[in-house]
Scaffold this motif. Structure first.
Motif, PDB file in Angstrom:
ATOM      1  N   UNK A   1      10.233 -16.406  -3.012  1.00  0.00           N
ATOM      2  CA  UNK A   1      10.203 -15.083  -2.384  1.00  0.00           C
ATOM      3  C   UNK A   1       8.804 -14.474  -2.389  1.00  0.00           C
ATOM      4  N   UNK A   2       8.124 -14.551  -3.515  1.00  0.00           N
ATOM      5  CA  UNK A   2       6.848 -13.846  -3.670  1.00  0.00           C
ATOM      6  C   UNK A   2       5.710 -14.516  -2.919  1.00  0.00           C
ATOM      7  N   UNK A   3       5.854 -15.810  -2.620  1.00  0.00           N
ATOM      8  CA  UNK A   3       4.758 -16.490  -1.929  1.00  0.00           C
ATOM      9  C   UNK A   3       5.139 -16.916  -0.513  1.00  0.00           C
ATOM     10  N   UNK A   4       6.028 -17.895  -0.359  1.00  0.00           N
ATOM     11  CA  UNK A   4       6.313 -18.405   0.988  1.00  0.00           C
ATOM     12  C   UNK A   4       7.006 -17.367   1.876  1.00  0.00           C
ATOM     13  N   UNK A   5       8.042 -16.717   1.352  1.00  0.00           N
ATOM     14  CA  UNK A   5       8.755 -15.749   2.182  1.00  0.00           C
ATOM     15  C   UNK A   5       7.891 -14.525   2.444  1.00  0.00           C
ATOM     16  N   UNK A   6       7.200 -14.053   1.430  1.00  0.00           N
ATOM     17  CA  UNK A   6       6.274 -12.937   1.663  1.00  0.00           C
ATOM     18  C   UNK A   6       5.195 -13.346   2.667  1.00  0.00           C
TER      19      UNK A   6
ATOM     20  N   UNK B   1       0.644 -13.331  -3.750  1.00  0.00           N
ATOM     21  CA  UNK B   1       1.675 -14.327  -4.031  1.00  0.00           C
ATOM     22  C   UNK B   1       2.330 -14.153  -5.394  1.00  0.00           C
ATOM     23  N   UNK B   2       1.806 -13.303  -6.241  1.00  0.00           N
ATOM     24  CA  UNK B   2       2.312 -13.223  -7.613  1.00  0.00           C
ATOM     25  C   UNK B   2       3.646 -12.477  -7.652  1.00  0.00           C
ATOM     26  N   UNK B   3       4.677 -13.049  -8.300  1.00  0.00           N
ATOM     27  CA  UNK B   3       5.990 -12.390  -8.377  1.00  0.00           C
ATOM     28  C   UNK B   3       5.947 -11.002  -8.999  1.00  0.00           C
TER      29      UNK B   3
ATOM     30  N   UNK C   1       4.222 -26.243  -5.114  1.00  0.00           N
ATOM     31  CA  UNK C   1       5.542 -25.891  -5.623  1.00  0.00           C
ATOM     32  C   UNK C   1       5.509 -24.700  -6.564  1.00  0.00           C
ATOM     33  N   UNK C   2       4.349 -24.120  -6.781  1.00  0.00           N
ATOM     34  CA  UNK C   2       4.218 -22.979  -7.680  1.00  0.00           C
ATOM     35  C   UNK C   2       4.969 -21.772  -7.142  1.00  0.00           C
ATOM     36  N   UNK C   3       5.506 -20.956  -8.060  1.00  0.00           N
ATOM     37  CA  UNK C   3       6.177 -19.720  -7.626  1.00  0.00           C
ATOM     38  C   UNK C   3       5.202 -18.571  -7.475  1.00  0.00           C
ATOM     39  N   UNK C   4       3.911 -18.838  -7.658  1.00  0.00           N
ATOM     40  CA  UNK C   4       2.888 -17.820  -7.485  1.00  0.00           C
ATOM     41  C   UNK C   4       2.462 -17.132  -8.767  1.00  0.00           C
TER      42      UNK C   4
END
Length: 460
Positions: A212-217, A95-97, A83-86
């Motif tokens: 956005x920064x992890x799963x979508x990217x 993955x980092x925003x 569940x991390x946002x990266x």
């Protein structure tokens, strides 16, 4: 070739991040642009005209180098919470925003260019000449467990044992179909392999800004280019990915997913309906093989002598709880033909039969009820040997699933499939499988994509 890792996965059903507004910054506002701009791959697509319509055509994040240099390991990327946002991911994991920065602001009536990722994948380079999709390390071909270890890669095990493979290159414009490879196909169906043009599919993903920064990217960097159109529906618009935030009735919450999905279908119908043959929708924890999807859909309509523009199809992984009220699993993703979407749009505001005012998480059940009322029923998507193509779990979970014993608690999955049963072990999954659910980590998406597309069978 193979498949990914994770023995079991937990649902995100309780995850309800707050709605985020676009951040104002000094980047140019993106106005209305041509929403569909097909590209044949024959020449440089980054012309001044194309870039004036969409300044982010050909954009991709700079690949951040790890301070560890050659000692960096992709295995580190698997250690993060799903569940991390990266934010806690090291450089090199992509993955980092901070690597994305703030999203450029868009006009209120902005219509995304959904062909952008496809165009980039077909050309094979971004507008600066860097490879796209970005290359993946050979390390991702090795056994990688759910937290990065060298053991427990049950997903790769499933790929190998079930012989799951791609049906063709990601950007291919043709597919090789076997019209007889359908469950209970009649003897009159043509045998053998036939090459036909690939259908045009639009892939729709529902998500939140913190993905956005992890799963979508991760999707953008891997399988999304196999879709003729790709668009994520989020809580923040970002023309670079692209994602769009839509207004809908009620709060932005899991328990109101049906209203979010209704807004997605309405937007797609208003802007893209005539441009694509099929529309596939699912969440941000899906791994999809778009060429396999195209191959299956082309085979289906060839077998039926049909056209998705005029024949109504509802395609996915059917469930029938208690043998009644069948629906296609939203987790595995489902597909509407153009004709089906057109009919749904004409009836979607019917409160009695199409649950227009309902607030519920069960968007897959709601749309199935509406389509059933309209006379549109699910398609049995099994192959000729009864193996499933659309999967509500990760591959390793399907490979090792067993029904509960006589003294064990009933299993909902067994109940939902009682009408046709569940094949076990390597027969869980068709070799030309289309999708897997609960692939929550972007690192796992990249691992699976590498195994399917670029690895041989020797890496350990």
């Amino acid at each position: 070739m193979f498949h990914l890792s994770t023995t079991t996965s937990q649902s995100d059903e309780g995850r309800v991040p707050s709605i985020r507004n676009n951040l104002l910054n000094d980047k140019p506002k993106i106005k209305n642009n041509t929403p569909v701009r097909p590209y044949d791959g024959s020449k440089n697509p980054y012309t001044s005209t194309a870039l004036s319509q969409n300044p982010y055509l050909g954009w991709q994040p700079t690949l951040a180098s790890s301070p560890l240099g050659s000692s960096f390991s992709w295995r580190q990327c698997f250690k993060a919470d799903p569940k991390s946002d990266g934010t806690d991911q090291p450089a090199g994991c992509r993955e980092n925003p901070n690597e994305l920065g703030d999203a450029p602001t868009v006009e209120k009536d902005w219509i995304p260019d959904v062909t952008m990722v496809r165009t980039m994948a077909m050309y094979g380079k971004d507008k600066d000449g860097n490879p796209f999709p970005p290359p993946l390390s050979n390390e991702l071909c090795e056994n990688i467990g759910v937290t990065g270890g060298k053991n427990g890669d049950s997903n790769k095990q499933c790929l190998s044992q079930a012989m799951i493979h791609r049906t063709g290159p990601l950007t291919s414009e043709t597919v090789s179909i076997v019209p007889s490879n359908h469950y209970e196909a009649t003897a009159s169906v043509q045998k053998g392999t036939i090459d036909v043009p690939a259908p045009k599919i639009m892939c729709l993903v529902y998500t939140m800004a913190d993905a956005h920064a992890n799963r979508i990217r991760g999707m953008r960097d891997t399988w999304a280019g196999g879709c003729n159109g790709f668009l994520a529906f989020s809580t923040e618009s970002d023309p670079r990915l692209p994602t769009i935030s839509l207004e809908h009735e009620g709060p932005e919450s899991y328990d109101n997913m049906w209203q979010k999905v209704r807004s997605i279908w309405r937007f797609v119908g208003e802007n893209y309906l005539d441009e694509f043959d099929w529309f596939f929708i699912g969440g941000d924890d899906l791994f999809v093989m778009p060429h396999n999807l195209k191959t299956y859909l082309a085979s289906l309509v060839y077998k039926d002598g049909a056209d998705p523009k005029t024949k109504e199809y509802f395609v996915g992984r059917r469930f029938a709880p208690g043998g009644r009220d069948p629906f296609n699993s939203g987790g595995a993703g489902y597909t509407l033909s153009q004709a089906t979407l057109r009919k749904f749009l004409a009836n979607m505001d019917d409160a009695q039969h199409c649950s227009a005012n309902a607030h519920t998480s069960m968007e897959d059940v709601m749309i199935a009820r509406c389509l059933t009322h309209l006379g549109i029923h699910y398609t049995d998507t099994r192959d000729a040997n009864g193996r499933e193509r659309f999967h509500p779990f990760a591959p390793g979970t399907h490979l090792h699933w067993q029904p509960p014993g006589p003294n064990e608690e009933a299993d909902w999955y067994e109940e939902y499939n009682k009408e046709w049963g569940v094949l076990q072990g390597k027969d869980c999954c068709a070799p030309d499988s289309v999708s897997f659910h609960y692939v929550k980590k972007a690192s796992m998406v990249r691992h699976m994509h590498a195994l399917i597309n670029s690895c041989d069978d020797t890496a350990e």
